[in-house]
Scaffold this active site. Structure first.
Site, PDB file in Angstrom:
ATOM      1  N   ARG A   1       0.845  -1.197   0.000  1.00 64.44           N
ATOM      2  CA  ARG A   1       0.000   0.000   0.000  1.00 64.44           C
ATOM      3  C   ARG A   1       0.882   1.250   0.000  1.00 64.44           C
ATOM      4  NH1 ARG A   1      -1.896   0.729   4.319  1.00 64.44           N
ATOM      5  NH2 ARG A   1      -1.270  -1.123   5.481  1.00 64.44           N
TER       6      ARG A   1
ATOM      7  N   TYR B 118      -1.334  -3.532  -6.823  1.00 64.44           N
ATOM      8  CA  TYR B 118      -1.211  -4.219  -5.532  1.00 64.44           C
ATOM      9  C   TYR B 118      -2.546  -4.253  -4.774  1.00 64.44           C
ATOM     10  CZ  TYR B 118      -0.344  -5.244  -0.707  1.00 64.44           C
ATOM     11  OH  TYR B 118      -0.456  -5.801   0.530  1.00 64.44           O
ATOM     12  N   GLY B 119      -2.792  -5.355  -4.112  1.00 61.50           N
ATOM     13  CA  GLY B 119      -4.015  -5.630  -3.344  1.00 61.50           C
ATOM     14  C   GLY B 119      -4.734  -4.424  -2.779  1.00 61.50           C
ATOM     15  N   GLY B 120      -4.209  -3.880  -1.706  1.00 67.29           N
ATOM     16  CA  GLY B 120      -4.898  -2.802  -1.007  1.00 67.29           C
ATOM     17  C   GLY B 120      -5.123  -1.563  -1.861  1.00 67.29           C
TER      18      GLY B 120
ATOM     19  N   LYS C  20      -9.799  -2.458   1.244  1.00 60.60           N
ATOM     20  CA  LYS C  20      -9.518  -1.323   2.127  1.00 60.60           C
ATOM     21  C   LYS C  20     -10.250  -0.058   1.670  1.00 60.60           C
ATOM     22  CE  LYS C  20      -7.317  -3.775   4.960  1.00 60.60           C
ATOM     23  NZ  LYS C  20      -6.007  -4.282   4.972  1.00 60.60           N
TER      24      LYS C  20
ATOM     25  N   HIS D 105     -10.923  -2.604  11.092  1.00 62.97           N
ATOM     26  CA  HIS D 105      -9.819  -3.449  10.622  1.00 62.97           C
ATOM     27  C   HIS D 105      -9.634  -4.574  11.641  1.00 62.97           C
ATOM     28  CE1 HIS D 105      -5.310  -3.602   9.213  1.00 62.97           C
ATOM     29  NE2 HIS D 105      -6.058  -4.420   8.519  1.00 62.97           N
TER      30      HIS D 105
ATOM     31  N   SER E 122      -1.731  -3.762  10.233  1.00 59.53           N
ATOM     32  CA  SER E 122      -1.314  -4.628   9.130  1.00 59.53           C
ATOM     33  C   SER E 122      -0.086  -5.436   9.525  1.00 59.53           C
ATOM     34  CB  SER E 122      -0.991  -3.779   7.901  1.00 59.53           C
ATOM     35  OG  SER E 122      -2.105  -2.991   7.569  1.00 59.53           O
TER      36      SER E 122
ATOM     37  N   CYS F  13       0.230  -7.703  11.765  1.00 55.16           N
ATOM     38  CA  CYS F  13       0.424  -7.852  13.212  1.00 55.16           C
ATOM     39  C   CYS F  13      -0.366  -9.017  13.797  1.00 55.16           C
ATOM     40  CB  CYS F  13       0.094  -6.548  13.937  1.00 55.16           C
ATOM     41  SG  CYS F  13       1.314  -5.258  13.605  1.00 55.16           S
TER      42      CYS F  13
ATOM     43  N   LYS G 271      -3.554 -10.768  12.628  1.00 58.72           N
ATOM     44  CA  LYS G 271      -5.000 -11.039  12.547  1.00 58.72           C
ATOM     45  C   LYS G 271      -5.284 -12.393  11.895  1.00 58.72           C
ATOM     46  CE  LYS G 271      -5.978  -7.226  10.374  1.00 58.72           C
ATOM     47  NZ  LYS G 271      -4.583  -6.746  10.394  1.00 58.72           N
ATOM     48  N   THR G 272      -4.685 -12.642  10.728  1.00 58.37           N
ATOM     49  CA  THR G 272      -4.947 -13.910  10.033  1.00 58.37           C
ATOM     50  C   THR G 272      -4.578 -15.077  10.945  1.00 58.37           C
ATOM     51  OG1 THR G 272      -4.461 -12.834   7.943  1.00 58.37           O
ATOM     52  CG2 THR G 272      -4.445 -15.241   7.947  1.00 58.37           C
ATOM     53  N   ASN G 273      -3.428 -14.961  11.605  1.00 59.48           N
ATOM     54  CA  ASN G 273      -2.968 -16.045  12.479  1.00 59.48           C
ATOM     55  C   ASN G 273      -3.927 -16.287  13.635  1.00 59.48           C
ATOM     56  OD1 ASN G 273       0.037 -17.172  11.963  1.00 59.48           O
ATOM     57  ND2 ASN G 273      -0.224 -15.161  11.051  1.00 59.48           N
TER      58      ASN G 273
ATOM     59  N   ASP H 253      -9.726  -9.899   8.486  1.00 58.49           N
ATOM     60  CA  ASP H 253      -9.178  -8.560   8.209  1.00 58.49           C
ATOM     61  C   ASP H 253     -10.168  -7.423   8.420  1.00 58.49           C
ATOM     62  OD1 ASP H 253      -6.760  -7.166   7.291  1.00 58.49           O
ATOM     63  OD2 ASP H 253      -7.929  -6.605   5.528  1.00 58.49           O
TER      64      ASP H 253
ATOM     65  N   ASN I 226       6.271  -8.606   1.949  1.00 58.35           N
ATOM     66  CA  ASN I 226       4.817  -8.394   1.882  1.00 58.35           C
ATOM     67  C   ASN I 226       4.180  -9.277   0.796  1.00 58.35           C
ATOM     68  OD1 ASN I 226       2.391  -7.163   2.778  1.00 58.35           O
ATOM     69  ND2 ASN I 226       2.433  -5.762   1.026  1.00 58.35           N
TER      70      ASN I 226
ATOM     71  N   ARG J  92       1.954 -12.231  -0.678  1.00 63.83           N
ATOM     72  CA  ARG J  92       0.606 -12.565  -0.198  1.00 63.83           C
ATOM     73  C   ARG J  92       0.036 -13.783  -0.900  1.00 63.83           C
ATOM     74  NH1 ARG J  92      -1.863  -8.949   3.852  1.00 63.83           N
ATOM     75  NH2 ARG J  92      -0.191  -7.476   4.207  1.00 63.83           N
TER      76      ARG J  92
ATOM     77  N   ARG K  80       2.210  -4.159  17.813  1.00 65.07           N
ATOM     78  CA  ARG K  80       3.562  -4.704  17.857  1.00 65.07           C
ATOM     79  C   ARG K  80       4.382  -3.767  18.726  1.00 65.07           C
ATOM     80  NH1 ARG K  80       6.219  -8.306  14.037  1.00 65.07           N
ATOM     81  NH2 ARG K  80       4.419  -8.838  12.794  1.00 65.07           N
TER      82      ARG K  80
ATOM     83  N   ASN L 223      -1.602 -18.262  21.816  1.00 62.02           N
ATOM     84  CA  ASN L 223      -2.445 -17.098  22.125  1.00 62.02           C
ATOM     85  C   ASN L 223      -3.833 -17.524  22.612  1.00 62.02           C
ATOM     86  OD1 ASN L 223      -0.370 -15.363  21.446  1.00 62.02           O
ATOM     87  ND2 ASN L 223      -1.004 -15.201  19.300  1.00 62.02           N
TER      88      ASN L 223
HETATM   89  P1  GTP Z   1      -2.668  -7.845   7.266  1.00 62.34           P
HETATM   90  O1  GTP Z   1      -3.172  -8.868   6.279  1.00 62.34           O
HETATM   91  O2  GTP Z   1      -1.515  -7.054   6.753  1.00 62.34           O
HETATM   92  O3  GTP Z   1      -3.752  -6.965   7.801  1.00 62.34           O
HETATM   93  O4  GTP Z   1      -1.981  -8.654   8.470  1.00 62.34           O
HETATM   94  P2  GTP Z   1      -2.461  -9.560   9.698  1.00 62.34           P
HETATM   95  O5  GTP Z   1      -2.764  -8.705  10.878  1.00 62.34           O
HETATM   96  O6  GTP Z   1      -3.511 -10.530   9.266  1.00 62.34           O
HETATM   97  O7  GTP Z   1      -1.112 -10.340  10.081  1.00 62.34           O
HETATM   98  P3  GTP Z   1      -0.720 -11.883   9.948  1.00 62.34           P
HETATM   99  O8  GTP Z   1      -1.581 -12.775  10.792  1.00 62.34           O
HETATM  100  O9  GTP Z   1      -0.617 -12.230   8.526  1.00 62.34           O
HETATM  101  O10 GTP Z   1       0.735 -11.877  10.611  1.00 62.34           O
HETATM  102  C1  GTP Z   1       1.778 -11.058  10.130  1.00 62.34           C
HETATM  103  C2  GTP Z   1       3.113 -11.580  10.574  1.00 62.34           C
HETATM  104  O11 GTP Z   1       3.177 -11.639  11.992  1.00 62.34           O
HETATM  105  C3  GTP Z   1       3.388 -12.980  10.051  1.00 62.34           C
HETATM  106  O12 GTP Z   1       4.705 -13.069   9.572  1.00 62.34           O
HETATM  107  C4  GTP Z   1       3.179 -13.849  11.255  1.00 62.34           C
HETATM  108  O13 GTP Z   1       3.976 -14.997  11.208  1.00 62.34           O
HETATM  109  C5  GTP Z   1       3.552 -12.937  12.424  1.00 62.34           C
HETATM  110  N1  GTP Z   1       2.750 -13.268  13.635  1.00 62.34           N
HETATM  111  C6  GTP Z   1       1.422 -13.512  13.686  1.00 62.34           C
HETATM  112  N2  GTP Z   1       1.017 -13.841  14.943  1.00 62.34           N
HETATM  113  C7  GTP Z   1       2.133 -13.813  15.710  1.00 62.34           C
HETATM  114  C8  GTP Z   1       2.375 -14.070  17.100  1.00 62.34           C
HETATM  115  O14 GTP Z   1       1.481 -14.396  17.887  1.00 62.34           O
HETATM  116  N3  GTP Z   1       3.662 -13.908  17.528  1.00 62.34           N
HETATM  117  C9  GTP Z   1       4.671 -13.558  16.692  1.00 62.34           C
HETATM  118  N4  GTP Z   1       5.900 -13.431  17.191  1.00 62.34           N
HETATM  119  N5  GTP Z   1       4.486 -13.312  15.366  1.00 62.34           N
HETATM  120  C10 GTP Z   1       3.234 -13.439  14.886  1.00 62.34           C
HETATM  121  C1  SPV Z   2      -3.167  -4.644   5.090  1.00 64.53           C
HETATM  122  O1  SPV Z   2      -2.180  -4.021   4.629  1.00 64.53           O
HETATM  123  O2  SPV Z   2      -3.687  -4.361   6.183  1.00 64.53           O
HETATM  124  C2  SPV Z   2      -3.739  -5.782   4.333  1.00 64.53           C
HETATM  125  C3  SPV Z   2      -3.267  -6.019   2.978  1.00 64.53           C
HETATM  126  O3  SPV Z   2      -4.621  -6.464   4.830  1.00 64.53           O
HETATM  127  S1  SPV Z   2      -4.035  -4.915   1.864  1.00 64.53           S
HETATM  128  O4  SPV Z   2      -5.329  -5.461   1.475  1.00 64.53           O
HETATM  129  O5  SPV Z   2      -3.167  -4.821   0.701  1.00 64.53           O
HETATM  130  O6  SPV Z   2      -4.238  -3.624   2.472  1.00 64.53           O
HETATM  131 MN    MN Z   3      -5.285  -5.644   6.803  1.00 68.11          MN
END
Ligand code: GTP
Ligand code: SPV
Ligand code: MN
Length: 579
Positions: free
Chosen positions: A69, A197-199, A206, A226, A248, A250, A252-254, A275, A363, A365, A396, A492
C-alpha cells in the site's frame, strides 16, 4: 449490460474517457475465471504452479516497485478539509477528480475494461453493501472473485437497491510518480490509478470496506473496522465471538485460525473473518458483526506448520500467490514455510542466492477463498452476523504494553484503542519497525477525522445495553536480547481463554490504574517453555513508562483539536490520576 440506468451511464462515461478496446461484464462464473486465467498465462501476468502439489494455484510477480500500500498518495477528498482530519491526506474533490480524469484519459487503449459487480458481506444480509469496480486488470478480477461475492447475484442486488459504491481502477503504467488512491466518501466513489497491488487495486477491500464504509457507518450508526472475527467453542459446545483489531502484518490472520494447544482438549476455533469487520448494534443491545469479505489476502512469510497450519492447509489448491519464490519443481516458497525445500527463484524470478534473498518479498501474499479454511464456519454466512462478546486491540510493541489488559468500561476501552501504537511493517511502503500511533489499527483506513471517529465509538457504546468487554493484547514483547517473551500463534489461545473467562465473570482480575491484569497463575502456561521471569515481565505495570506513554497519548489526541472528544480526554485524565 444492466437495466440500472445509473450504472449503465457510468460505465458508458468511463468507457468514453478511458477508451478500452472492449468492455466485459463479469458474471463470476467458473468458465469466465478459466478463460481469464488462460489469457493471463498467455500474457505472462500469471504463472501456473506445480499442478501435482498445488492444483489450481498460480503465481503473479508484480512490478518490483508495486508491492505494498502507498499511504503517502492515498487521499480522502471531502468538501471540508477538516472532515478528513489530520489522519488523512486531503485534496479538494474537484481538484482530485480533475487530476484523476487526466490520468484515466485514454489509459485503457488496447486493453479490456472489466465491470465487476460485487457484494461485501453475505448476499442476503441487511448489513452488506454493494459496489462495482471498473478495472483494466485481469489479475484484479481473479482476486476480486475470491475476495468478494462477485457477479450475477451482486448485480441483481445492485439493480434492486440502486445504490452502490463506484470504484474506478487502472494499473496505468505503474509509474510511482503517477500513482494515486483517491476516495470520495460523500459521493461513495473511489478512483485508483497506477498500482496493481491488493490494497490499492482490489477496491472492495480497504478502499470500500474500510475507508468509504467507515464514513458511511458513522452516518448510519454502525462500525467498519480493521478486525478479525473468531469464534471460540468450549468443550461444552458454547461458542463466543471475539473481534480483534491489530495493524497490518500484526497477527490477525494467524489469530483468526489458530489451533489450540494440547492443554485445551475439546476447544475449537471458528474463523469468521481475518481482516475486516462490520458491526451494528442489535435489538438485544449487543454488537453483531459480519465479515464483508469472502476470502483472505494473507501474508505469506512466516506461514508454516508450527505457526499457522490451518493457513498452510488451505494453500495447496486454488490459491493465487503474489511475489513469493518458487522451488525447482515450481512449488510456491517463502521464508518460514517449513517444507524442507529450497527456493530456486526469488519473487522477481531471479536465481535465488545470498545476493537475491529473501526468496519471498516480505509483503508477499496469498489469495484464497475463505471456504477453503479448515476452521471456516457457516456462521460467516449468517445474515444477522454473530454477536461479539469481546473486542481486542493489539499492536507490535517491544516494550511496556503487557500481554493482556482489560478495560474497566467501554469508555476506557475506547481510550485503549485510541491510544494504540505499533511498529510499522512491510504492508505499506516506507520504513519498517518505527513505532507510530495507530488508533484502532485504522490509521491508514479511517475515512474521516479521527476525532469524530472516537466520538462515534463513544456514541456506539452509549447505545449498547450489553457492550462487549474491551481488551488490549501484545504478542510482541521482547527481552533485552530482542527475543520474543511470549511464544504467540496457537499459544495465544491461553490469552483468549482468559479474555472469555473475564467476559463471563468466571475469574478474578488484578486491578491497576491502566487496566485489569491476570492474577498470578491465572493464565495457563502449562507446557510452555517461557524464559524465567517472562510472565512477571508480561504482566507488570511500569509506572514511569506508562506516565510517559499517557502523556504522549494525551499530546497525540489533542492534535485533533476541537474534534477530540472531551469524554476521551476526561477518561485519560482519570487514568493518569490513578497512576
Ligand atoms: P494484514 O493482512 O496485513 O492486515 O496482516 P495480519 O494482521 O492478518 O497479520 P498476519 O496474521 O498475517 O501476521 C503477520 C506476521 O506476523 C506474520 O509473519 C506472522 O507470522 C507474524 N505473527 C502472527 N502472529 C504472531 C504471534 O502471535 N507472535 C509472533 N511473534 N508473530 C506473529
Ligand atoms: C493490510 O495491509 O492491512 C492488508 C493487505 O490487509 S491490503 O489489502 O493490501 O491492504
Ligand atoms: Mn489488513
Amino acid at each position: 449490460m444492466t437495466r440500472l440506468e445509473a450504472l449503465q451511464e457510468w460505465v458508458d462515461d468511463v468507457t468514453r474517457l478511458t477508451r478500452p478496446d472492449r468492455v466485459q461484464w463479469c458474471d463470476g462464473s467458473e468458465g469466465e475465471a478459466r478463460a481469464l486465467q488462460q489469457a493471463m498465462f498467455a500474457s505472462g501476468e500469471l504463472i501456473a504452479l506445480n499442478a501435482d502439489t498445488h492444483p489450481g494455484c498460480t503465481l503473479h510477480r508484480s512490478d518490483p516497485g508495486d508491492v505494498a500500500r502507498v499511504e503517502h498518495v492515498t487521499y480522502i477528498c471531502t468538501a471540508d478539509r477538516e472532515d478528513a482530519g489530520l489522519n488523512n491526506h486531503w485534496m479538494a474533490p474537484d481538484e482530485a477528480h480533475a487530476r484523476m480524469d487526466a490520468l484515466f484519459e485514454g489509459c485503457m487503449e488496447g486493453r479490456t475494461l472489466y465491470v465487476i459487480p460485487y457484494c461485501m458481506g453475505p448476499i442476503d444480509s441487511p448489513l452488506s453493501r454493494c459496489g462495482v469496480e471498473l478495472t483494466d486488470s485481469a489479475y484484479v478480477v481473479a482476486n476480486m472473485r475470491l475476495m468478494t461475492r462477485m457477479g450475477g447475484a451482486a448485480l441483481a442486488r445492485i439493480e434492486r437497491e440502486g445504490r452502490f459504491v463506484r470504484g474506478l481502477h487502472s494499473i496505468g503504467d505503474l509509474d510511482p510518480e503517477r500513482r494515486y488512491i483517491m476516495h470520495f466518501p460523500e459521493e461513495l466513489s473511489i478512483k485508483s490509478f497506477g498500482s496493481g497491488y491488493g490494497g490499492n487495486a482490489l477496491l472492495g477491500k480497504k478502499c470500500h470496506a474500510l475507508r468509504i464504509a467507515s464514513h458511511q457507518a458513522r452516518d448510519e450508526g454502525w462500525l467498519a473496522e480493521h478486525m478479525l472475527i473468531v469464534g471460540v467453542e468450549n468443550p461444552q459446545g458454547e461458542t463466543h465471538y471475539i473481534a480483534a483489531a491489530f495493524p497490518s502484518q500484526c497477527g490477525k490472520t494467524n489469530l483468526a485460525m489458530l489451533i489450540p494447544p494440547e492443554s485445551y482438549p475439546g476447544w475449537k476455533i471458528w474463523t469468521v473473518g481475518d481482516d475486516i469487520c462490520w458491526m451494528r448494534p442489535g435489538e438485544d443491545g449487543r454488537l453483531w458483526a459480519i465479515n464483508p469479505e469472502a476470502g483472505f489476502f494473507g501474508v505469506a512469510p512466516g506461514t508454516g506448520p508450527d505457526t499457522n497450519p490451518n493457513a498452510l492447509a488451505m494453500l495447496d489448491r486454488d490459491a493465487i500467490f503474489t511475489n513469493v519464490g518458487v522451488t525447482a519443481d515450481n512449488q510456491p516458497w517463502w521464508e518460514g514455510k517449513g517444507d524442507g525445500l529450497e527456493p530456486a527463484l526469488n519473487w522477481k524470478g531471479e536465481p535465488y542466492g545470498p545476493d537475491t534473498a529473501p526468496a519471498a518479498h516480505p509483503n508477499s501474499r496469498f489469495t484464497v477463498s475463505i471456504s477453503r479454511c479448515p476452521s471456516y464456519t457457516e456462521a460467516a454466512e449468517a445474515p444477522q452476523g454473530v454477536p461479539i462478546s469481546a473486542i481486542v486491540f493489539g499492536g507490535r510493541r517491544a516494550g511496556l504494553m503487557p500481554l493482556v489488559l482489560q478495560a474497566g468500561s467501554w469508555r476506557h476501552g475506547v481510550l485503549l484503542g485510541a491510544g494504540m501504537a505499533s511498529e510499522t511493517t512491510a504492508a505499506a511502503t516506507g520504513k519498517v519497525g518505527v513505532v507510530r500511533r495507530d488508533p484502532m489499527a485504522m490509521k491508514p483506513f479511517c475515512g474521516y477525522n479521527y476525532g469524530d471517529y472516537w466520538q462515534h465509538w463513544l456514541n456506539i457504546g452509549d447505545g449498547l445495553s450489553s457492550p462487549p468487554e474491551v481488551f488490549h493484547v501484545n504478542w510482541f514483547r521482547k527481552d533485552d536480547e530482542g527475543r520474543f517473551l511470549w511464544p504467540g500463534f496457537g499459544e495465544n489461545m491461553r490469552v483468549l481463554d482468559w479474555v472469555l473467562r473475564r467476559c463471563l465473570g468466571d475469574t478474578g482480575v488484578v486491578e491497576s490504574a491502566v487496566g485489569g491484569l491476570p492474577e498470578p497463575g491465572d493464565i495457563d502456561v502449562d507446557g510452555l517453555d517461557l524464559a524465567p521471569g517472562a510472565m512477571d515481565a508480561l504482566t507488570a505495570v511500569d509506572v514511569e513508562g506508562w506516565r510517559r506513554e499517557l502523556s504522549e497519548i494525551d499530546a497525540y489526541l489533542r492534535t485533533y483539536g476541537e474534534r477530540t472528544p472531551q469524554g476521551l480526554l476526561d477518561e485519560l485524565a482519570r487514568v493518569r490520576d490513578g497512576l
